[in-house]
Design a protein around this motif. Structure first.
Motif, PDB file in Angstrom:
ATOM      1  N   GLU A 260       2.522 -49.562 -36.418  1.00  0.00           N
ATOM      2  CA  GLU A 260       2.294 -49.929 -35.100  1.00  0.00           C
ATOM      3  C   GLU A 260       2.534 -48.983 -33.969  1.00  0.00           C
ATOM      4  O   GLU A 260       2.464 -48.627 -32.793  1.00  0.00           O
ATOM      5  N   ARG A 261       3.269 -47.739 -34.866  1.00  0.00           N
ATOM      6  CA  ARG A 261       3.400 -46.587 -33.809  1.00  0.00           C
ATOM      7  C   ARG A 261       2.477 -45.622 -33.855  1.00  0.00           C
ATOM      8  O   ARG A 261       2.449 -43.862 -33.145  1.00  0.00           O
ATOM      9  N   PHE A 262       2.280 -45.875 -34.896  1.00  0.00           N
ATOM     10  CA  PHE A 262       1.079 -44.672 -35.515  1.00  0.00           C
ATOM     11  C   PHE A 262       0.219 -43.845 -35.016  1.00  0.00           C
ATOM     12  O   PHE A 262      -0.108 -42.833 -34.343  1.00  0.00           O
ATOM     13  N   PHE A 263      -0.602 -44.813 -33.939  1.00  0.00           N
ATOM     14  CA  PHE A 263      -1.955 -43.829 -32.480  1.00  0.00           C
ATOM     15  C   PHE A 263      -0.889 -43.829 -31.649  1.00  0.00           C
ATOM     16  O   PHE A 263      -1.531 -42.430 -30.443  1.00  0.00           O
ATOM     17  N   GLY A 264       0.245 -44.259 -30.795  1.00  0.00           N
ATOM     18  CA  GLY A 264       0.803 -43.229 -30.432  1.00  0.00           C
ATOM     19  C   GLY A 264       1.531 -42.143 -30.315  1.00  0.00           C
ATOM     20  O   GLY A 264       1.574 -41.298 -29.803  1.00  0.00           O
ATOM     21  N   ILE A 265       2.210 -41.952 -31.833  1.00  0.00           N
ATOM     22  CA  ILE A 265       2.567 -41.045 -32.157  1.00  0.00           C
ATOM     23  C   ILE A 265       1.455 -40.163 -32.265  1.00  0.00           C
ATOM     24  O   ILE A 265       1.476 -38.403 -32.306  1.00  0.00           O
ATOM     25  N   THR A 266       0.326 -40.081 -32.737  1.00  0.00           N
ATOM     26  CA  THR A 266      -1.279 -39.479 -32.852  1.00  0.00           C
ATOM     27  C   THR A 266      -1.630 -38.350 -31.298  1.00  0.00           C
ATOM     28  O   THR A 266      -1.863 -37.609 -31.300  1.00  0.00           O
ATOM     29  N   ASP A 267      -1.340 -39.211 -30.313  1.00  0.00           N
ATOM     30  CA  ASP A 267      -1.627 -39.710 -29.155  1.00  0.00           C
ATOM     31  C   ASP A 267      -0.137 -37.930 -28.564  1.00  0.00           C
ATOM     32  O   ASP A 267      -0.881 -37.459 -28.011  1.00  0.00           O
ATOM     33  N   LEU A 268       0.261 -38.500 -29.075  1.00  0.00           N
ATOM     34  CA  LEU A 268       1.762 -37.010 -28.815  1.00  0.00           C
ATOM     35  C   LEU A 268       1.163 -35.451 -29.142  1.00  0.00           C
ATOM     36  O   LEU A 268       1.363 -34.938 -28.945  1.00  0.00           O
ATOM     37  N   PHE A 269       1.003 -36.438 -30.689  1.00  0.00           N
ATOM     38  CA  PHE A 269       0.486 -34.666 -31.712  1.00  0.00           C
ATOM     39  C   PHE A 269      -0.390 -33.782 -30.669  1.00  0.00           C
ATOM     40  O   PHE A 269      -0.617 -32.860 -30.721  1.00  0.00           O
ATOM     41  N   PHE A 270      -1.580 -34.855 -30.232  1.00  0.00           N
ATOM     42  CA  PHE A 270      -2.396 -33.759 -29.682  1.00  0.00           C
ATOM     43  C   PHE A 270      -2.418 -33.429 -28.220  1.00  0.00           C
ATOM     44  O   PHE A 270      -2.827 -32.570 -28.534  1.00  0.00           O
ATOM     45  N   LYS A 271      -1.612 -34.492 -27.550  1.00  0.00           N
ATOM     46  CA  LYS A 271      -0.990 -32.940 -26.893  1.00  0.00           C
ATOM     47  C   LYS A 271      -1.058 -32.465 -26.115  1.00  0.00           C
ATOM     48  O   LYS A 271      -0.844 -31.139 -25.186  1.00  0.00           O
ATOM     49  N   GLY A 272       0.303 -32.876 -27.538  1.00  0.00           N
ATOM     50  CA  GLY A 272       0.731 -30.876 -27.620  1.00  0.00           C
ATOM     51  C   GLY A 272       0.411 -30.516 -28.479  1.00  0.00           C
ATOM     52  O   GLY A 272       0.957 -29.346 -28.695  1.00  0.00           O
ATOM     53  N   GLN A 273      -0.578 -29.702 -28.467  1.00  0.00           N
ATOM     54  CA  GLN A 273      -0.918 -29.206 -29.658  1.00  0.00           C
ATOM     55  C   GLN A 273      -1.073 -27.847 -29.654  1.00  0.00           C
ATOM     56  O   GLN A 273      -0.432 -27.434 -30.235  1.00  0.00           O
ATOM     57  N   SER A 274      -1.281 -28.118 -28.076  1.00  0.00           N
ATOM     58  CA  SER A 274      -1.934 -26.335 -28.064  1.00  0.00           C
ATOM     59  C   SER A 274      -0.421 -25.690 -27.741  1.00  0.00           C
ATOM     60  O   SER A 274       0.164 -24.747 -28.137  1.00  0.00           O
ATOM     61  N   THR A 275       0.554 -26.418 -28.202  1.00  0.00           N
ATOM     62  CA  THR A 275       2.590 -26.537 -27.849  1.00  0.00           C
ATOM     63  C   THR A 275       3.384 -25.622 -29.706  1.00  0.00           C
ATOM     64  O   THR A 275       2.748 -24.830 -29.769  1.00  0.00           O
ATOM     65  N   TRP A 276       3.040 -27.110 -30.495  1.00  0.00           N
ATOM     66  CA  TRP A 276       2.951 -27.291 -31.622  1.00  0.00           C
ATOM     67  C   TRP A 276       2.099 -26.575 -32.990  1.00  0.00           C
ATOM     68  O   TRP A 276       2.895 -26.181 -33.484  1.00  0.00           O
ATOM     69  N   ALA A 277       0.825 -26.895 -32.661  1.00  0.00           N
ATOM     70  CA  ALA A 277       0.531 -26.054 -34.244  1.00  0.00           C
ATOM     71  C   ALA A 277      -0.103 -24.547 -33.925  1.00  0.00           C
ATOM     72  O   ALA A 277      -1.039 -24.524 -34.306  1.00  0.00           O
ATOM     73  N   ARG A 278      -0.109 -23.926 -32.233  1.00  0.00           N
ATOM     74  CA  ARG A 278      -0.856 -22.359 -31.931  1.00  0.00           C
ATOM     75  C   ARG A 278       0.165 -21.136 -32.717  1.00  0.00           C
ATOM     76  O   ARG A 278      -0.150 -20.269 -32.608  1.00  0.00           O
ATOM     77  N   GLY A 279       1.446 -21.605 -32.772  1.00  0.00           N
ATOM     78  CA  GLY A 279       2.603 -20.787 -33.118  1.00  0.00           C
ATOM     79  C   GLY A 279       2.574 -19.748 -34.606  1.00  0.00           C
ATOM     80  O   GLY A 279       1.636 -20.555 -35.320  1.00  0.00           O
ATOM     81  N   SER A 280       3.307 -18.703 -35.571  1.00  0.00           N
ATOM     82  CA  SER A 280       2.933 -18.147 -35.749  1.00  0.00           C
ATOM     83  C   SER A 280       4.289 -18.364 -36.165  1.00  0.00           C
ATOM     84  O   SER A 280       4.347 -17.948 -37.941  1.00  0.00           O
TER      85      SER A 280
END
Length: 229
Positions: free
Chosen positions: A131-151
């Motif tokens: 029920e929540r999977f696609f909503g959470i997926t959307d959050l991860f993709f929207k914030g990808q430039s922040t959370w996935a680009r750090g070192s």
């Protein structure tokens, strides 16, 4: 024929209250429209064992749309792939309005794991259930430039957990999901088996009614879909 390199399970890294699988395989190269998955001739013994777990059917596909839709479209994507984020933040919204919500397309989302953080994001997204999977997926993709680009692995882990909390997951639930070694192993096996079965070598990639398709602009995608209706 070369096989997609599986994420080899090396160790567990405890970071910020969560546990993440380490991988000795990272993204190799990128192309203008997709992220390329590295390949090699032989899979590891860890992947062989993990594939046997996937065959048990423990991992469920995440699906949107009518089961009776005339078109089944499978997307292979990584939570850390920039082109996947671009697809979901742009093309996917149009696809959902025009084809998924209207009963024309049954959409299946399958994760690909380039690195430990993409795997961790997947585990958090699945932690919320279908029920929540696609909503959470959307959050991860929207914030990808922040959370996935750090070192800093600790900072990335904290951002992944923050998104989980934003989606309404409690601390104990997050901790339990992110430390689930069996789930991590089964997910990697599931990804490996699916990618090999559909000959997936890059993300995002699509399989539409059994035929593999590259990532294209929405106008071109519409032509492909309309031809099948």
């Amino acid at each position: 024929m070369n096989r997609i390199v599986p994420i080899v399970l090396v160790a567990l890294l405890a970071v910020g209250g969560g546990a993440y699988w380490l991988s000795n395989n990272q993204v190799a190269t990128t192309e203008p429209e997709e992220t390329v998955i590295a390949t090699e001739d032989q899979a590891s013994s860890e992947a062989t064992e993990a594939t046997e777990m996937a065959d048990d059917g423990a991992i469920a596909d995440m699906v949107l749309g009518s089961a009776d839709a005339p078109i089944t479209m499978i997307e292979y994507a990584s939570f850390t792939c920039p082109h996947c984020a671009s697809f979901h933040l742009n093309t996917f919204k149009q696809l959902k309005t025009d084809y998924i919500d209207t009963g024309k397309v049954r959409f299946v989302f399958r994760e690909v794991y380039f690195d430990r953080f993409g795997l961790a994001a997947s585990m958090v997204a699945r932690c919320g259930g279908k029920e929540r999977f696609f909503g959470i997926t959307d959050l991860f993709f929207k914030g990808q430039s922040t959370w996935a680009r750090g070192s800093d692995p600790t900072a990335i882990a904290a951002e992944i957990q923050k998104i989980g909390r934003l989606a309404g997951l409690g601390e104990e639930t997050l901790k339990s999901c992110m430390q689930d070694q069996d789930q991590a192993t089964a997910l990697i096996a599931w990804y490996q088996a699916n990618a090999e079965a559909d000959d997936i070598t890059a993300t995002p990639s699509f399989v539409i009614n059994g035929k593999k398709q590259p990532n294209v602009k929405y106008d071109e995608l519409k032509k492909i879909l309309d031809a099948l209706l």
